[in-house]
Design a protein around this motif. Structure first.
Motif, PDB file in Angstrom:
ATOM      1  N   SER A 193       0.817  -1.148   0.131  1.00 59.17           N
ATOM      2  CA  SER A 193      -0.075   0.062  -0.084  1.00 59.17           C
ATOM      3  C   SER A 193       1.008   1.237   0.020  1.00 59.17           C
ATOM      4  N   ARG A 194       0.431   2.402  -0.534  1.00 65.83           N
ATOM      5  CA  ARG A 194       1.199   3.488  -0.426  1.00 65.83           C
ATOM      6  C   ARG A 194       0.215   4.714  -0.554  1.00 65.83           C
ATOM      7  N   GLU A 195       0.777   5.665   0.116  1.00 67.52           N
ATOM      8  CA  GLU A 195       0.217   7.117   0.071  1.00 67.52           C
ATOM      9  C   GLU A 195       1.071   8.176  -0.644  1.00 67.52           C
ATOM     10  N   VAL A 196       0.519   8.911  -1.606  1.00 60.72           N
ATOM     11  CA  VAL A 196       1.296  10.182  -2.122  1.00 60.72           C
ATOM     12  C   VAL A 196       0.268  11.308  -1.946  1.00 60.72           C
TER      13      VAL A 196
ATOM     14  N   ASP B 104       3.455  14.379   8.989  1.00 55.86           N
ATOM     15  CA  ASP B 104       4.931  14.233   8.213  1.00 55.86           C
ATOM     16  C   ASP B 104       5.605  12.919   8.462  1.00 55.86           C
ATOM     17  N   GLY B 105       5.740  12.443   7.115  1.00 51.31           N
ATOM     18  CA  GLY B 105       6.479  10.895   7.187  1.00 51.31           C
ATOM     19  C   GLY B 105       5.750   9.857   7.612  1.00 51.31           C
ATOM     20  N   SER B 106       4.403  10.087   7.779  1.00 50.27           N
ATOM     21  CA  SER B 106       3.745   8.888   8.440  1.00 50.27           C
ATOM     22  C   SER B 106       2.533   8.834   7.598  1.00 50.27           C
ATOM     23  N   THR B 107       1.472   8.380   8.119  1.00 50.53           N
ATOM     24  CA  THR B 107       0.164   7.790   7.442  1.00 50.53           C
ATOM     25  C   THR B 107      -0.940   9.248   7.502  1.00 50.53           C
TER      26      THR B 107
ATOM     27  N   THR C 193       3.091   6.434  -9.940  1.00 50.38           N
ATOM     28  CA  THR C 193       2.881   5.868  -8.543  1.00 50.38           C
ATOM     29  C   THR C 193       2.489   4.514  -8.770  1.00 50.38           C
ATOM     30  N   GLY C 194       1.375   4.505  -9.628  1.00 49.04           N
ATOM     31  CA  GLY C 194       0.458   3.054  -9.740  1.00 49.04           C
ATOM     32  C   GLY C 194       1.324   2.058 -10.455  1.00 49.04           C
TER      33      GLY C 194
ATOM     34  N   TYR D 231      -4.361   7.276  -2.704  1.00 50.04           N
ATOM     35  CA  TYR D 231      -4.068   5.959  -1.975  1.00 50.04           C
ATOM     36  C   TYR D 231      -4.098   4.890  -3.044  1.00 50.04           C
ATOM     37  N   TYR D 232      -3.000   3.835  -2.773  1.00 51.64           N
ATOM     38  CA  TYR D 232      -2.608   2.827  -3.585  1.00 51.64           C
ATOM     39  C   TYR D 232      -2.744   1.445  -2.876  1.00 51.64           C
ATOM     40  N   ASP D 233      -3.358   0.462  -3.490  1.00 53.17           N
ATOM     41  CA  ASP D 233      -3.161  -0.768  -2.601  1.00 53.17           C
ATOM     42  C   ASP D 233      -3.206  -1.905  -3.971  1.00 53.17           C
ATOM     43  N   ALA D 234      -2.173  -2.718  -3.764  1.00 57.53           N
ATOM     44  CA  ALA D 234      -2.207  -3.695  -4.654  1.00 57.53           C
ATOM     45  C   ALA D 234      -1.722  -4.993  -4.074  1.00 57.53           C
ATOM     46  N   LEU D 235      -2.337  -6.104  -4.480  1.00 55.95           N
ATOM     47  CA  LEU D 235      -1.987  -7.430  -3.882  1.00 55.95           C
ATOM     48  C   LEU D 235      -2.243  -8.672  -4.761  1.00 55.95           C
ATOM     49  N   ALA D 236      -1.192  -9.544  -4.690  1.00 59.56           N
ATOM     50  CA  ALA D 236      -1.499 -10.817  -5.324  1.00 59.56           C
ATOM     51  C   ALA D 236      -2.036 -12.102  -4.417  1.00 59.56           C
ATOM     52  N   VAL D 237      -3.031 -12.572  -4.904  1.00 55.94           N
ATOM     53  CA  VAL D 237      -3.742 -13.733  -4.314  1.00 55.94           C
ATOM     54  C   VAL D 237      -3.676 -14.998  -4.758  1.00 55.94           C
TER      55      VAL D 237
END
Length: 421
Positions: free
Chosen positions: A245-248, A269-272, A314-315, A411-417
């Motif tokens: 997951s990532r936040e920009v 700053d530098g957190s979530t 970013t994606g 916000y980004y979330d990517a996952l392999a299942v």
């Protein structure tokens, strides 16, 4: 991937698809809805998806929007919606009161949960958690109301995720990946507590109501109502392999979205930028900080190319990172050489997905990324769940699937299942 790479016939409304159960919600003059049930017994996953409100195709949409705006769309404001991958979207009447909106969406939410339970061949009492992405919830206790109405026990965990279009993928990620930052902030890790349990995950988006206060012609043309809910058993019907997951934060405000949900509104700053709170028993709220419109409207967005610039760079990085972690995981499992069967990507617009596919291919990452949501428009958090359910009949036991979500915030979330068998 082409726009025609879809399991629907061109120029056919979702309501006219075979297999869609149609009805009318008895509010105002009647709100049409349609719902389609999907089940794949070989992998043990089922669910439902659909939409509510009148279906507007690309030809008759401008007249509806001009009534909403109070003035004609200018020629330079009209989007080439078919080029962006969309033929239809669904809207409720313009004159609904707040109470009528509440009645509609409570009935819709209850229906989708109830039908998803049936699609999984479960009983309401079996469900131990419900995780739903919602860009603009009707109320703080919306999930409590619809789960109770669907007969789900009050003891079931309710998690509402407000990360715009990333909401449903984030929901699934929360249910599967114990190492997510949000899970690590809680006394009880969601993924660890839900392992082996029956869980409903989805997105329910009343975007016709949400964009009603917007005067942005791009947003009004792209967004519409829809929902998708599926049932999984973490660790059994769906196993986590790798994810990021990532936040920009969108400092420039390329896609500005009002936060119609509680949030501290503090940028760290530098957190979530995500608030994780437990407002009541068995309830968790995951709320993402947004760059909000200054004019008090719900949505203000750049044109389609602005969205491409916002999400693609970013994606691609996030998907690349997950792909690398996935390959490492295959090595650990002694499964080197196995590949991802399909990538289920948020349908923000066709150009974004096509450009992501191109950049990934340039890096040697070749993924099948079908376009599957032509009859809905951009339906935010409902998008990934609908796309997954449309592809579900062709999925096979032990297939590996990439699920890629992204949304305003950013916000980004990517996952392999791995699917069950």
């Amino acid at each position: 991937m082409t726009i025609e790479d879809t399991k629907t016939e061109l120029n056919v409304s979702f309501f006219d698809r075979p297999g869609v159960e149609k009805g009318v919600i008895d509010v105002a003059q009647g709100i049409p809805f349609g719902i389609e049930r999907v089940n794949n017994p070989s992998v043990g996953i089922g669910g439902v998806y659909g939409a509510w409100g009148e279906s507007y195709d690309n030809e008759n949409l401008p007249a509806f929007l001009e009534e909403r705006l109070g003035h004609p769309l200018q020629p330079n404001e009209k989007l080439n919606l078919s080029e962006l991958g969309f033929r239809n979207r669904h809207h409720v009447p313009l004159n609904l009161t707040r109470e009528e909106h509440i009645q509609v969406e409570l009935q819709i939410g209850t229906r989708f949960l109830s039908e998803a339970i049936k699609a999984c061949d479960w009983q309401p009492s079996d469900v131990e958690a419900v995780l739903i992405g919602m860009s603009a919830p009707l109320s703080e206790d919306y999930l409590n109301q619809i789960t109770a109405a669907a007969g789900i026990p009050s003891s079931a965990l309710k998690v509402s995720i407000h990360k715009a279009c990333d909401g449903s993928t984030s929901s699934l990620h929360l249910a599967l990946n114990p190492d997510l930052p949000e899970n690590l902030q809680l006394d009880q890790n969601i993924a660890e507590s839900l392992y082996g349990k029956k869980v409903l995950v989805g997105g329910i988006e009343g975007l016709s109501r949400f964009v009603g206060s917007s005067h942005d012609p791009n947003a009004l043309q792209l967004f519409g109502n829809a929902a998708g809910v599926l049932g999984v058993i973490p660790g059994q019907t769906m196993k986590f392999l790798a994810g990021r997951s990532r936040e920009v934060f969108d400092d420039e405000g390329v896609l500005q979205v009002a936060m119609y949900y509680p949030h501290s509104r503090q940028k760290t700053d530098g957190s979530t930028n995500v608030d994780v709170t437990e407002p009541s028993a068995n309830n968790i709220r995951i709320a993402g900080l947004m760059h909000e419109p200054q004019d008090g409207s719900s949505v203000t967005m750049a044109g389609p190319m602005g969205m491409v610039k916002l999400f693609v760079r970013t994606g691609v990085q996030v998907v690349r990172d997950v792909y690398g972690a996935y390959q490492s995981r295959l090595d650990e499992l002694g499964m080197a050489g196995k590949s991802l069967a399909v990538a289920i990507v948020h349908h923000a617009n066709y150009k974004i997905n096509k450009l992501k596919e191109k950049h990934l291919k340039n890096e040697g990452i070749i993924l099948r990324m079908p376009w599957l949501l032509s009859e809905f428009g951009n339906v935010s958090a409902a998008s990934n769940m609908i796309a997954f359910l449309r592809e579900l009949p062709d999925m096979k036991p032990f297939d590996h699937i990439l699920i890629d979500g992204f949304g305003a915030g950013t916000y980004y979330d990517a996952l392999a299942v791995e699917l069950g068998g």
